[in-house]
Design a protein around this motif. Structure first.
Motif, mmCIF file in Angstrom:
data_model
loop_
_atom_site.group_PDB
_atom_site.id
_atom_site.type_symbol
_atom_site.label_atom_id
_atom_site.label_comp_id
_atom_site.label_asym_id
_atom_site.label_seq_id
_atom_site.Cartn_x
_atom_site.Cartn_y
_atom_site.Cartn_z
ATOM 1 N N ASP A 168 56.181 93.126 64.771
ATOM 2 C CA ASP A 168 55.124 93.781 65.556
ATOM 3 C C ASP A 168 54.652 92.860 66.679
ATOM 4 O O ASP A 168 54.561 93.268 67.837
ATOM 5 N N GLY A 169 54.362 91.617 66.355
ATOM 6 C CA GLY A 169 53.905 90.652 67.349
ATOM 7 C C GLY A 169 54.984 90.307 68.361
ATOM 8 O O GLY A 169 54.727 90.237 69.569
ATOM 9 N N SER A 173 54.805 91.380 72.437
ATOM 10 C CA SER A 173 54.825 90.358 73.494
ATOM 11 C C SER A 173 55.981 90.554 74.473
ATOM 12 O O SER A 173 56.015 89.926 75.523
ATOM 13 N N GLU A 185 55.756 90.225 61.629
ATOM 14 C CA GLU A 185 56.245 89.299 62.652
ATOM 15 C C GLU A 185 56.876 90.076 63.806
ATOM 16 O O GLU A 185 56.671 89.759 64.978
#
Length: 104
Positions: A92-93, A97, A90
């Motif tokens: 990483d995303g 972003s 989670e």
């Protein structure tokens, strides 16, 4: 929406960071790292540094740390070991972003 526990997770890390000699660790105050929707914060007993996500031109995901860069200058880190496997994915995303792709 990302899990609020990730966004506000505080981690005592600097005194345990890889590569510090034991004599260095004995003289450095612990650092609490905090990640929020707005940015990254590093706080010791002596100082607080807060950086907004738009400042980071690059966030590198490595096997042990996420590394934060402003232009080509390393400015911060977050240890992966502070998070479980699912939280790491989670994170990483979330961090991907947040980097400012307009900054070189």
């Amino acid at each position: 929406m990302h899990d609020r526990s990730f966004r506000s997770r505080a981690v005592r890390a600097a005194s345990r960071a890889e590569g510090l000699h034991s004599s260095d660790r004995d003289h450095r105050p612990p650092t609490a790292l905090r990640v929020t929707d707005d940015g990254y914060e590093a706080r010791t007993g002596h100082s607080t540094t807060t950086m907004r996500w738009s400042l980071f031109g690059r966030i590198t995901t490595g096997p042990e740390f996420w590394l934060f860069f402003v232009n080509r200058q390393f400015t911060g880190f977050l240890p992966r070991r502070a998070f479980g496997t699912g939280q790491q994915a989670e994170s990483d995303g979330f961090l991907a972003s947040r980097q400012n792709t307009k900054v070189a």
